[in-house]
Design a protein around this motif. Structure first.
Motif, short mmCIF file in Angstrom:
data_model
loop_
_atom_site.label_atom_id
_atom_site.label_comp_id
_atom_site.label_asym_id
_atom_site.label_seq_id
_atom_site.Cartn_x
_atom_site.Cartn_y
_atom_site.Cartn_z
N ALA A 150 -11.35 11.08 -20.91
CA ALA A 150 -10.77 9.75 -20.83
C ALA A 150 -9.28 9.85 -20.49
O ALA A 150 -8.59 10.77 -20.93
N VAL A 151 -8.79 8.90 -19.70
CA VAL A 151 -7.37 8.86 -19.31
C VAL A 151 -6.72 7.69 -20.04
O VAL A 151 -7.05 6.53 -19.76
N PRO A 152 -5.79 7.95 -20.98
CA PRO A 152 -5.23 6.85 -21.77
C PRO A 152 -4.10 6.13 -21.04
O PRO A 152 -3.23 6.75 -20.43
N ASN A 153 -4.13 4.81 -21.09
CA ASN A 153 -2.99 3.97 -20.71
C ASN A 153 -2.45 3.35 -21.99
O ASN A 153 -3.19 2.67 -22.71
N ARG A 154 -1.18 3.57 -22.27
CA ARG A 154 -0.59 3.14 -23.53
C ARG A 154 -0.14 1.69 -23.47
O ARG A 154 0.43 1.25 -22.48
N GLY A 155 -0.42 0.96 -24.53
CA GLY A 155 -0.12 -0.46 -24.56
C GLY A 155 1.10 -0.81 -25.38
O GLY A 155 1.29 -0.25 -26.47
N SER A 156 1.92 -1.73 -24.89
CA SER A 156 3.00 -2.30 -25.68
C SER A 156 2.70 -3.74 -26.07
O SER A 156 3.21 -4.24 -27.08
N GLU A 157 1.84 -4.42 -25.28
CA GLU A 157 1.44 -5.80 -25.58
C GLU A 157 0.03 -5.88 -26.14
O GLU A 157 -0.37 -6.90 -26.68
N GLN A 158 -0.75 -4.81 -25.98
CA GLN A 158 -2.09 -4.73 -26.56
C GLN A 158 -2.36 -3.27 -26.89
O GLN A 158 -1.58 -2.38 -26.54
N ASN A 159 -3.49 -3.01 -27.55
CA ASN A 159 -3.85 -1.63 -27.87
C ASN A 159 -4.12 -0.84 -26.60
O ASN A 159 -4.35 -1.39 -25.52
N ASP A 160 -4.11 0.49 -26.74
CA ASP A 160 -4.34 1.38 -25.61
C ASP A 160 -5.70 1.11 -24.97
O ASP A 160 -6.64 0.64 -25.63
N ILE A 161 -5.78 1.40 -23.67
CA ILE A 161 -7.06 1.39 -22.97
C ILE A 161 -7.31 2.79 -22.42
O ILE A 161 -6.39 3.60 -22.30
N PHE A 162 -8.56 3.07 -22.09
CA PHE A 162 -8.93 4.38 -21.57
C PHE A 162 -9.68 4.20 -20.25
O PHE A 162 -10.65 3.45 -20.17
N LEU A 163 -9.19 4.86 -19.23
CA LEU A 163 -9.76 4.79 -17.90
C LEU A 163 -10.68 5.98 -17.66
O LEU A 163 -10.51 7.05 -18.24
N HIS A 164 -11.66 5.79 -16.78
CA HIS A 164 -12.56 6.86 -16.35
C HIS A 164 -12.70 6.77 -14.84
O HIS A 164 -12.56 5.69 -14.26
N GLY A 165 -12.97 7.89 -14.21
CA GLY A 165 -13.05 7.83 -12.76
C GLY A 165 -13.48 9.12 -12.11
O GLY A 165 -13.97 10.05 -12.76
N VAL A 166 -13.31 9.16 -10.80
CA VAL A 166 -13.65 10.32 -9.98
C VAL A 166 -12.49 10.57 -9.02
O VAL A 166 -11.79 9.65 -8.62
N HIS A 167 -12.25 11.83 -8.71
CA HIS A 167 -11.32 12.12 -7.63
C HIS A 167 -12.13 12.54 -6.41
O HIS A 167 -13.27 13.00 -6.51
N TYR A 168 -11.54 12.34 -5.22
CA TYR A 168 -12.31 12.55 -4.00
C TYR A 168 -11.47 13.19 -2.91
O TYR A 168 -10.23 13.17 -2.96
N LEU A 169 -12.15 13.76 -1.93
CA LEU A 169 -11.51 14.27 -0.73
C LEU A 169 -12.35 13.82 0.47
O LEU A 169 -13.54 14.13 0.54
N GLN A 170 -11.73 13.10 1.38
CA GLN A 170 -12.39 12.61 2.59
C GLN A 170 -11.85 13.35 3.80
O GLN A 170 -10.63 13.47 3.97
N ARG A 171 -12.77 13.86 4.63
CA ARG A 171 -12.38 14.57 5.85
C ARG A 171 -13.19 14.02 7.02
O ARG A 171 -14.42 14.01 6.97
N VAL A 172 -12.47 13.54 8.05
CA VAL A 172 -13.11 12.93 9.21
C VAL A 172 -12.65 13.66 10.47
O VAL A 172 -11.45 13.90 10.64
N SER A 173 -13.61 13.98 11.35
CA SER A 173 -13.31 14.66 12.61
C SER A 173 -14.00 13.96 13.76
O SER A 173 -14.98 13.22 13.57
N ASP A 174 -13.49 14.20 14.98
CA ASP A 174 -14.15 13.69 16.17
C ASP A 174 -15.48 14.42 16.36
O ASP A 174 -15.54 15.65 16.27
N ALA A 175 -16.54 13.67 16.65
CA ALA A 175 -17.87 14.27 16.72
C ALA A 175 -18.06 15.13 17.95
O ALA A 175 -18.92 16.02 17.96
N THR A 176 -17.27 14.91 19.00
CA THR A 176 -17.43 15.67 20.23
C THR A 176 -16.59 16.94 20.23
O THR A 176 -17.07 18.04 20.50
N THR A 177 -15.31 16.80 19.89
CA THR A 177 -14.39 17.94 19.94
C THR A 177 -14.24 18.65 18.61
O THR A 177 -13.71 19.75 18.55
N HIS A 178 -14.65 17.99 17.51
CA HIS A 178 -14.46 18.46 16.14
C HIS A 178 -12.99 18.50 15.75
O HIS A 178 -12.62 19.11 14.74
#
Length: 348
Positions: free
Chosen positions: A119-147
């Motif tokens: 869990a990734v905590p975000n600390r609160g000053s106006e409300q209690n803490d929240i916890f984020l969840h997620g994914v990291h990614y890597l996108q790679r795009v190439s030209d289909a003809t020349t690569h």
């Protein structure tokens, strides 16, 4: 807010040579007196890993099924996706004494998602803490003809829980960096899971005039307002042939005007039994930040995108398929130029 400030203290010499100036010797692992909390102050306190182990244990990844359960609709993302697509972009071309050139590419793409275990905590000053969840990614795009490489993008998708301050329902956030000198945050404007296939609406790739006070239209608001009617500006959009590698029999002008037609063609005849859709926009509690050269020459001002994760049945075979359409608005020469990309990928 995604980090902690942990106060630690160690003896620089052996305990037998250390004292606190009062004749006593501190024990290992005890905070010096100046850092020890007095009573229950509501102003500040110090924490250590030893003093608050449960807090840090939340950051350690639970078993894999539990990790996926925290991701919501993002649980469909983890894995490696491979496929093909199409890229349309108008580029400023002062170097060749032209105002712009229209570049079209058939693309090949790899998109890799990896869960962020804890869990990734975000600390609160106006409300209690929240916890984020997620994914990291890597996108790679190439030209289909020349690569030749066209695009590389590291980033993160986050699931943000409902909050009271501000009052906001659950959202999904995409954040990324691009090696042209751009960084992005785009928040969800719509998401759901539904039976059946995706709804693939028109996305207009035609350029349109910049006018003060006129907002960028939504991704599926067509046609674009205030079309460009300057002599010769729209000729490439009607007369440029499609690049090799796309399905045969398509009308080039129609595909250039609405690249989403290629997504419809890719799933023609498929039996799609379920679709997860997430739509994001940098105009919704987000934005794009660019280096000065980009701002001056081809300012990227807004991103809108829709991602569909589809469950496909082919006889006794079931597989996952990801489709997306993305539009980035580039501004130069007094014109909004939509840069549109589409792709259809399958999970490996």
């Amino acid at each position: 807010m995604l980090h902690e400030f942990l106060v630690t203290w160690r003896t620089a010499h052996s305990a037998e040579h250390m004292s606190d100036g009062l004749g006593s010797k501190p024990s290992h692992g005890v905070l010096p007196r100046v850092l020890q909390p007095r009573g229950h102050s509501r102003v500040a306190h110090a924490t250590t890993a030893k003093g608050n182990p449960r807090e840090l244990l939340r950051r350690i990844a639970p078993p894999n099924p539990d990790v996926l359960n925290t991701l919501g609709l993002l649980s469909e993302f983890p894995g490696t996706w491979v496929g093909s697509g199409f890229n349309l972009i108008a580029l400023p071309d002062k170097q060749n004494n032209q105002i712009f050139r229209l570049q079209l590419n058939t693309t090949i793409e790899t998109l890799e998602f990896t869960p962020i275990g804890g869990a990734v905590p975000n600390r609160g000053s106006e409300q209690n803490d929240i916890f984020l969840h997620g994914v990291h990614y890597l996108q790679r795009v190439s030209d289909a003809t020349t690569h030749a490489p066209l695009h590389i993008e590291p980033g993160i998708w986050l699931r943000v829980p409902p909050t009271q301050e501000p009052q906001q329902a659950e959202t999904y956030v995409r954040q990324s960096t691009i090696p042209h000198g751009d960084s992005l945050i785009a928040q969800s404007t719509f998401f759901k899971e539904a039976s059946g296939g995706p709804i693939l609406n028109h996305v207009d790739a035609s350029p349109f005039l910049i006018k003060p006070g006129v907002a960028i239209p939504g991704l599926n608001q067509v046609p674009n307002p205030d079309p460009v009617n300057r002599l010769g500006y729209t000729d490439p959009y009607f007369r440029t042939p499609l690049p090799a590698g796309l399905p045969q029999g398509l009308d080039p002008a129609q595909v250039i005007s609405n690249p989403v037609l290629l997504l419809s063609e890719a799933i023609r005849g498929q039996d799609i039994v379920k679709t997860v859709v997430i739509e994001v926009s940098s105009a919704s509690s987000g934005g794009i930040v660019n280096i000065p050269f980009v701002v001056k020459n081809a300012n990227a001002i807004q991103l809108d995108a829709i991602f569909w994760v589809e469950h496909v049945v082919a006889g006794d075979i079931h597989f996952s398929q990801l489709q997306y359409v993305q539009r980035v608005i580039l501004d130069f020469d007094g014109i909004h130029w939509p840069h549109v990309s589409v792709a259809t990928l399958v999970k490996q």
